[in-house]
Design an enzyme around this catalytic site. Structure first.
Site, PDB file in Angstrom:
ATOM      1  N   TRP A   1       3.322  11.250 -18.465  1.00 24.12           N
ATOM      2  CA  TRP A   1       2.605  10.143 -19.198  1.00 24.12           C
ATOM      3  C   TRP A   1       3.270   8.911 -18.862  1.00 24.12           C
ATOM      4  O   TRP A   1       2.591   8.167 -18.725  1.00 24.12           O
ATOM      5  CB  TRP A   1       3.420  11.094 -20.799  1.00 24.12           C
ATOM      6  CG  TRP A   1       2.326  11.516 -21.408  1.00 24.12           C
ATOM      7  CD1 TRP A   1       3.905  12.896 -22.206  1.00 24.12           C
ATOM      8  CD2 TRP A   1       1.303  11.711 -22.047  1.00 24.12           C
ATOM      9  NE1 TRP A   1       2.158  13.600 -22.350  1.00 24.12           N
ATOM     10  CE2 TRP A   1       1.581  12.748 -22.530  1.00 24.12           C
ATOM     11  CE3 TRP A   1       0.591  10.864 -21.771  1.00 24.12           C
ATOM     12  CZ2 TRP A   1      -0.002  12.998 -22.953  1.00 24.12           C
ATOM     13  CZ3 TRP A   1      -0.983  11.330 -22.336  1.00 24.12           C
ATOM     14  CH2 TRP A   1      -1.056  12.480 -23.406  1.00 24.12           C
TER      15      TRP A   1
ATOM     16  N   ASP B   1       8.886   5.309 -24.131  1.00 20.08           N
ATOM     17  CA  ASP B   1       7.777   6.003 -24.691  1.00 20.08           C
ATOM     18  C   ASP B   1       9.184   7.255 -24.990  1.00 20.08           C
ATOM     19  O   ASP B   1       9.190   8.344 -24.337  1.00 20.08           O
ATOM     20  CB  ASP B   1       6.814   5.831 -23.938  1.00 20.08           C
ATOM     21  CG  ASP B   1       5.689   7.686 -24.136  1.00 20.08           C
ATOM     22  OD1 ASP B   1       6.240   7.802 -25.289  1.00 20.08           O
ATOM     23  OD2 ASP B   1       5.301   7.810 -23.169  1.00 20.08           O
TER      24      ASP B   1
ATOM     25  N   LYS C   1       3.484  14.017 -32.631  1.00 17.82           N
ATOM     26  CA  LYS C   1       4.988  14.613 -32.953  1.00 17.82           C
ATOM     27  C   LYS C   1       5.960  15.173 -33.615  1.00 17.82           C
ATOM     28  O   LYS C   1       6.350  16.358 -34.141  1.00 17.82           O
ATOM     29  CB  LYS C   1       5.095  14.985 -31.268  1.00 17.82           C
ATOM     30  CG  LYS C   1       3.703  15.595 -30.269  1.00 17.82           C
ATOM     31  CD  LYS C   1       3.705  13.607 -28.585  1.00 17.82           C
ATOM     32  CE  LYS C   1       2.904  13.986 -28.278  1.00 17.82           C
ATOM     33  NZ  LYS C   1       1.670  13.310 -27.231  1.00 17.82           N
TER      34      LYS C   1
HETATM   35  C1  LIG Z   1       1.125  12.848 -26.649  1.00 21.56           C
HETATM   36  C2  LIG Z   1       1.904  11.924 -25.608  1.00 21.56           C
HETATM   37  C3  LIG Z   1       1.430  10.430 -25.435  1.00 21.56           C
HETATM   38  C4  LIG Z   1      -0.244  10.490 -25.808  1.00 21.56           C
HETATM   39  O1  LIG Z   1       0.046   9.895 -26.874  1.00 21.56           O
HETATM   40  P1  LIG Z   1      -1.567   9.268 -27.320  1.00 21.56           P
HETATM   41  O2  LIG Z   1      -1.201   8.717 -28.751  1.00 21.56           O
HETATM   42  O3  LIG Z   1      -2.386  10.695 -27.379  1.00 21.56           O
HETATM   43  O4  LIG Z   1      -2.174   8.467 -26.957  1.00 21.56           O
HETATM   44  C5  LIG Z   1       1.813   9.743 -24.363  1.00 21.56           C
HETATM   45  N1  LIG Z   1       3.443  10.012 -23.982  1.00 21.56           N
HETATM   46  C6  LIG Z   1       4.207  10.722 -24.826  1.00 21.56           C
HETATM   47  C7  LIG Z   1       5.236  10.873 -23.903  1.00 21.56           C
HETATM   48  C8  LIG Z   1       3.229  12.104 -25.171  1.00 21.56           C
HETATM   49  O5  LIG Z   1       3.663  12.858 -25.111  1.00 21.56           O
END
Ligand SMILES: *Cc1c(COP(=O)(O)O)cnc(C)c1O
Length: 361
Positions: A103, A172, A196
């Protein structure tokens, strides 16, 4: 009820059962409106209350200082890979990124489309992202330092954040938001896709510090500007009403039934300790992350051979343990044990792992 499985999906992921039951109970008549939450205006007082309460809950649970705004956006965490540099990086400035997995690699790629002034100041790519880098050389002229707090695919997590000496951190936190307490003060911006640790797919939580808004270029289209969404209380255009509502219920569960982020962190510690402890006692299961970098959210591991992994995953699924295959890019196994995954599910997995190891060891 009997048909629900133990859900270790990486995302979209498990939701607390009381949240699902409330959604079900309120679906036909949302709080006396005679309509479902899916059918009412985002300008209605009933929905504005949902947004305001969800924002207030985030602020309380995360103990955010007064100077931080909370907004809800669409486009997933991935849109933030582009929005962060679009908003926070002025012409000629540099941003520093720490690469700890898939990511952050994607975030770096997106930022580099906009400007060559993206520096990768630390990376764990040399060993397939099995660890969180320790020696981080900061540049005093960076507009921000970007990191991914938990690496969903590689199964690593920052146990504490680097001291950037006043340079705003941008994180993030999609896969570990609200899983543990931390000091938000050094962060200029935090984002997390909800699917998540926070709710359903379709909404992204963004926390942005007031001074960051002053960085936004005037030439940015309005829809991409954090300021637009702050000024319009997440309703510049039609927001993902249903997803925000489920986030509200999730936070209510976290606050009232779990008791907040500290008790949540204690449960999360116990869940992770159960699985890693079991794996450390034998060499049947092999955690993929270095010990000091292990994620408490995504427990990634391998077995001796790929055939044995196939057998493990098939038998686990047959035993009602869902979502255990590793990400398609890495293979192996991964137990995602986010906030909403109860201890009893992790115990069921641990029991299964013990039995499988005895039968196949
Ligand atoms: C799942 C995830 C993403 C991507 O998320 P989307 O909502 O599908 O764009 C980005 N960063 C992390 C750390 C993730 O676990």
């Amino acid at each position: 009820m009997e048909t629900r499985v133990h859900n270790f999906n990486p995302g979209p992921a498990a939701l607390p059962l009381p949240v699902l039951k409330t959604v079900q109970a309120e679906l036909l008549n949302f709080q006396g409106t005679g309509m479902s939450i899916l059918e009412i205006s985002h300008r209605s007082s009933a929905f504005i209350k949902v947004v305001d309460d969800t924002v207030a809950k985030v602020k309380r649970l995360m103990k955010l200082p007064e100077n931080m705004h909370v907004i809800f956006l669409q486009g997933g965490a991935s849109l933030q890979f582009a929005m962060v540099p679009m908003n926070l990086l002025k012409a000629g400035e540099y941003a520093d990124y720490i690469n700890t997995g898939t990511w952050s690699t994607n975030a770096i790629k997106e930022a580099k489309i906009l400007t060559p002034n993206i520096r990768v100041i630390a990376s764990s790519e040399d060993r397939e992202f099995r660890y969180i880098p320790k020696d981080i050389r900061l540049n005093a002229d960076a507009a921000y330092v970007y990191l991914t707090s938990n690496n969903t695919i590689k199964g690593t997590q920052w146990s504490s954040f680097p001291n950037t000496g006043g340079i705003p951190l941008v994180a993030d936190m999609s896969s570990d938001i609200l899983s543990r307490p931390f000091d938000p003060a050094p962060f200029g911006l935090i984002f997390a896709g909800a699917q998540k640790n926070l709710g359903p797919a379709g909404v992204t939580l963004v926390i942005v510090r007031k001074d960051m808004l002053e960085r936004i270029p005037a030439t940015l289209p309005k829809i991409f500007s954090y300021k637009t969404h702050v000024d319009q209380n997440s309703s510049y255009n039609t927001p993902p009403c249903f997803a925000i509502y489920v986030v509200q219920l999730f936070l209510k569960w976290l606050e009232e039934e779990v008791g907040g982020v500290e008790p949540m962190a204690r449960v999360n510690d116990q869940k992770a300790a159960l699985l890693y402890g079991l794996m450390d006692r034998t060499d049947f299961y092999r955690p993929t992350a270095d010990k000091d970098s292990r994620s408490k959210m995504n427990v990634t591991f391998r077995l001796r051979t790929e055939d044995l992994e196939k057998k493990f995953l098939a038998e686990a699924k047959a035993a009602g343990l869902e979502g255990l295959p590793g990400h398609r890019s890495v293979g192996g196994c991964r137990a995602s044990i986010y906030n909403a995954v109860p201890m009893e599910s992790v115990k069921a997995l641990a029991d299964f792992m013990e039995k499988f190891a005895r039968a196949n060891g």
